[in-house]
Design an enzyme around this catalytic site. Structure first.
Site, PDB file in Angstrom:
ATOM      1  N   TYR A  42       0.846  -1.196   0.000  1.00  0.00           N
ATOM      2  CA  TYR A  42       0.000   0.000   0.000  1.00  0.00           C
ATOM      3  C   TYR A  42       0.879   1.242   0.000  1.00  0.00           C
ATOM      4  CZ  TYR A  42      -4.174   2.728   1.326  1.00  0.00           C
ATOM      5  OH  TYR A  42      -5.227   3.614   1.364  1.00  0.00           O
ATOM      6  N   CYS A  82       5.486  -1.789   8.841  1.00  0.00           N
ATOM      7  CA  CYS A  82       5.806  -2.901   7.939  1.00  0.00           C
ATOM      8  C   CYS A  82       4.654  -3.364   7.066  1.00  0.00           C
ATOM      9  CB  CYS A  82       6.353  -4.078   8.741  1.00  0.00           C
ATOM     10  SG  CYS A  82       5.232  -4.701  10.017  1.00  0.00           S
ATOM     11  N   GLN A 108      -2.759  -5.932  10.181  1.00  0.00           N
ATOM     12  CA  GLN A 108      -1.461  -6.111   9.544  1.00  0.00           C
ATOM     13  C   GLN A 108      -0.557  -7.013  10.382  1.00  0.00           C
ATOM     14  OE1 GLN A 108       0.076  -2.187   8.729  1.00  0.00           O
ATOM     15  NE2 GLN A 108      -1.190  -1.931   6.905  1.00  0.00           N
ATOM     16  N   ILE A 145       8.679   2.572   4.708  1.00  0.00           N
ATOM     17  CA  ILE A 145       8.032   2.938   3.452  1.00  0.00           C
ATOM     18  C   ILE A 145       6.633   3.471   3.723  1.00  0.00           C
ATOM     19  CG2 ILE A 145       7.263   2.110   1.197  1.00  0.00           C
ATOM     20  CD1 ILE A 145       9.498   0.034   1.294  1.00  0.00           C
ATOM     21  N   CYS A 278      -5.743  12.291  -5.059  1.00  0.00           N
ATOM     22  CA  CYS A 278      -4.279  12.219  -4.981  1.00  0.00           C
ATOM     23  C   CYS A 278      -3.669  12.118  -6.371  1.00  0.00           C
ATOM     24  CB  CYS A 278      -3.855  11.021  -4.135  1.00  0.00           C
ATOM     25  SG  CYS A 278      -3.975  11.289  -2.351  1.00  0.00           S
TER      26      CYS A 278
END
Length: 301
Positions: A42, A82, A108, A145, A278
């Site tokens: 993602y 993560c 997650q 990230i 976006c």
């Protein structure tokens, strides 16, 4: 490796971040799967070469980050934020390293445990349901990230100091983050922060990523240097995010009925507004995505 002196973390701050993260990432794993590729990644992909599929481009993005870290077999990699575990799995399978993942999302965390358990390796693998504020174990390298957007401007100094202190003298870190621009920067580029743009950014940080705040690339560099890192020229991933967002939006739109079934029409509409908006603002150069590398003195020498 040197351990850092612990700085007390506010329980209220930590609890609030848990609530903010879970408000977004624990919407429904089934919902996110409707527009993500099989890697369940993602974040901005890396379409190099341009003909890559989204899945291939997501692996290329992970490899782009990992290749900047100079990882050696047996090292320990910390993945801050993560996600669903793709970066950790890639690092173990491709580079033969130990991995530790941090996430504030219960969904997650559960998936990462499954992903890591499925890897045929003797390397250590663990995922912790906690924030970076509470982590002080020594590691060799760090990757993060598109979690940085959740940290808050007021915490940047603490974040970079902590990362600097838990790595060895030759430590390396990459941080990939969506970024916005200061009005002065936009003016210098012939852009103007309109009310519509400001309202959309507010929508992102209140309804999509509660508690989030976008940094500027300059902030990422300055706070890293303040902590002692050498920071090479950041890499802009803006064209790659435009393509990523377009694919996500098209895929979610094609799965509209399923998306509404697993969540609601309100959630579907909110995410379509986010993805299409976006894409527009990245295309219009009002938003960007920066990949920044941080080198400790031993790595920069």
């Amino acid at each position: 490796m040197t351990r850092m002196a612990e700085k007390p973390i506010s329980p209220t701050k930590t609890r609030t971040r848990f609530e903010d993260i879970q408000a977004h990432y624990d919407v429904s794993d089934d919902f996110f799967a409707l527009f993500q590729d099989p890697t369940r990644t993602y974040s901005c992909a890396y379409f190099e070469p341009p003909e890559l599929t989204l899945e291939e481009a997501q692996y290329a993005k992970v490899d782009l980050n990992l290749d900047k870290l100079d990882l050696k077999p047996g090292m320990t990699l910390l993945d801050i934020g993560c996600g669903w575990g793709t970066t950790m799995r890639r690092a173990v399978e491709r580079l033969d390293v130990n991995v530790i993942g941090l996430t504030l999302s219960k969904n997650q965390h559960a998936r990462c445990e499954q992903v890591l358990a499925s890897i045929d390796t003797n390397r250590s693998r663990q995922v912790l349901l906690q924030g970076w504020e509470d982590f002080a174990e020594p590691v060799d390298r760090i990757v993060s990230i598109e979690a940085f957007e959740h940290f808050g401007h007021e915490n940047y100094d603490d974040f970079f100091k902590r990362c600097f202190n838990i790595m060895p003298a030759d430590g390396r870190m990459t941080v990939q983050s969506s970024v916005s621009y200061h009005p002065y920067e936009m003016a210098a580029r012939g852009k103007k922060l309109s009310f519509e743009t400001a309202r959309f950014i507010k929508f992102i940080v209140t309804e999509i990523f509660p508690g989030g705040r976008l940094p500027s690339t300059e902030m990422m560099v300055e706070h890293g240097e303040k902590a002692g890192f050498t920071v090479p020229e950041p890499l802009s991933l803006r064209p790659h995010y435009i393509k990523t967002l377009r694919i996500w939006g098209d895929t979610l739109q094609s799965n509209k009925d399923k998306a509404i079934e697993v969540t609601s029409e309100e959630v579907y509409n909110r995410y379509m507004k986010y993805l299409r908006g976006c894409e527009h603002y990245f295309t219009d150069e009002m938003l960007d995505c920066s990949l920044v590398t941080y080198l400790k003195p031993g790595a920069a020498a």
